[in-house]
Write a protein that holds these residues in place. Structure first.
Motif: not given
Length: 391
Positions: A259-265, A279-287, A359-370
């Motif tokens: 229900f809440d997610s933010k992505t920062k490049l 950087n991805i930050n998301s907030v989840d509910d167990a349903v 095509p050669e851009v290196t992408v570093e992913l950081n995902s933080d889920v709460k």
């Protein structure tokens, strides 16, 4: 003094005469959907979904299908050398003036998308009548066929498509967004794909089915629903989503509502290397919990959060492989971000950005889920206490 007081009164009287150029509703053919299709001879087929005047007069309301004196909408189409040429020919056979002020959607056929849409977008942005807030879709077939679909819940297929766009079940793109995407320096765009779905008994509906990817104004590929979700993560367009995982070491699934997610490049250019940190930050509910896991246990929650993070990163990596390596089309706004932070370096690569640098851009992913809330029950309410897993 009396003469002076008469002057403002006379001026106000001039303002009251403001109805000289009025157009009565009874003289309008109200457009709620506009469709563009490419013919074999390279001409344009323009189709319009119009409000049926008889249904308005009889006060027909409610869902689709036939009610009262007839259907709520009608479909008219014509062929021309350009969109406006087709519109002019269409006006010749309509007894009412075409009015696009209430247009909901623009449907572009898959065939036209493959041949190129840039010159056809010019009409939508240049002519003063089409609405820039109309939603745009690519249709698997001629738009006129989609306008003929009579939905169950909405008054027209155009209204159904608009509601799907509002719900953001896939890409959600306005005409003004499309114009901006096709006019920027990277010249890439992404549009939701719409298809007709057969629904029993003997009825039809519409559904969003993936994303069409455009490069240099032409559709170069398509992404399915799963890959589209990965693109939406990167574009920071995840507002409300569902994720279902199968926890390791147990049977059953657990569904979460994001229900809440933010992505920062965060871009970086150093020694000729282009890097984008996501950087991805998301907030989840167990349903929903089909397992025997106790969601009130902190260790269980930590493991589930890690599994959700891995799931998100895997989906994004797969989507990146398609748009970066296969299609070489920057629909992720990477070019825009690099341009903003490194204008000098961007100026050197912008002409060949899609084919060489992107095509050669290196992408570093950081995902933080709460996982914010486990729901109204921490342990499974239908599982005996001695079978609940607390590890």
């Amino acid at each position: 003094m009396k003469q002076l007081s008469i002057i403002p009164v006379c001026l106000l009287m001039l303002l009251l005469a403001g109805c000289w150029d009025r157009t009565e509703v009874n003289d309008l053919a109200i457009v709620v959907g506009l469709g563009l299709h490419k013919m074999e001879d390279e001409q344009v087929e323009l189709s319009l979904q119009l409000v049926n005047p008889s249904s308005m007069a009889s006060g027909v309301g409610g869902g689709g299908g036939q009610q009262g004196t007839g259907e709520l909408t009608t479909v008219e189409k014509e062929i021309g050398k350009t969109t406006f040429d087709a519109r002019s020919k269409l006006q010749e056979k309509l007894s009412r003036n075409i009015f696009s002020g209430h247009n909901r959607v623009v449907f572009i056929s898959e065939k036209m998308a493959e041949k190129g849409i840039r010159k056809h977008i010019d009409f939508l942005s240049r002519h003063p009548k089409p609405r820039l807030r109309s939603y745009v879709f690519v249709t698997k077939g001629a738009p006129a066929d989609f306008f003929k679909v009579m939905p169950d819940l909405e008054s027209s297929s155009a209204e159904t498509a608009r509601e799907l766009a509002n719900l953001e079940v896939g890409m959600s793109v306005h005409v003004k967004d499309l114009v901006q995407m096709t006019s920027d320096e990277s010249e890439n765009a992404a549009l939701p794909i719409l298809e007709i779905e057969e629904e029993p008994p003997n009825t039809q509906g519409l559904r969003v089915s993936g994303t069409a990817v455009f490069k240099d104004g032409k559709m170069v590929g398509q992404l399915d629903d799963s890959l589209t979700r990965g693109i939406l993560w990167l574009r920071d367009e995840i507002n409300d989503a569902a994720v279902t995982v199968k926890p390791e070491g147990t049977e059953g699934y657990i569904s979460f509502n994001i229900f809440d997610s933010k992505t920062k490049l965060i871009p970086k250019v150093e020694n000729g290397n282009w890097t984008m940190t996501v950087n991805i930050n998301s907030v989840d509910d167990a349903v929903e919990n089909e397992t025997k896991l106790n969601l009130g246990n902190p260790d269980t929650i930590n493991k589930l959060e890690k599994q959700l993070e891995d799931r998100i990163e895997k989906r994004i990596r797969t989507a990146l492989e398609h748009v970066q390596k296969d299609m070489q089309a920057d629909i992720l706004k990477f070019g825009e971000v690099f341009h903003r932070h490194y204008p000098d370096q961007w100026a050197k690569v912008k002409d060949n950005w899609n084919e060489e640098t992107f095509p050669e851009v290196t992408v570093e992913l950081n995902s933080d889920v709460k996982i914010k809330r486990p729901g109204r029950s921490t342990s499974p309410p239908t599982v005996p206490d001695d079978e609940v897993i607390n590890e």
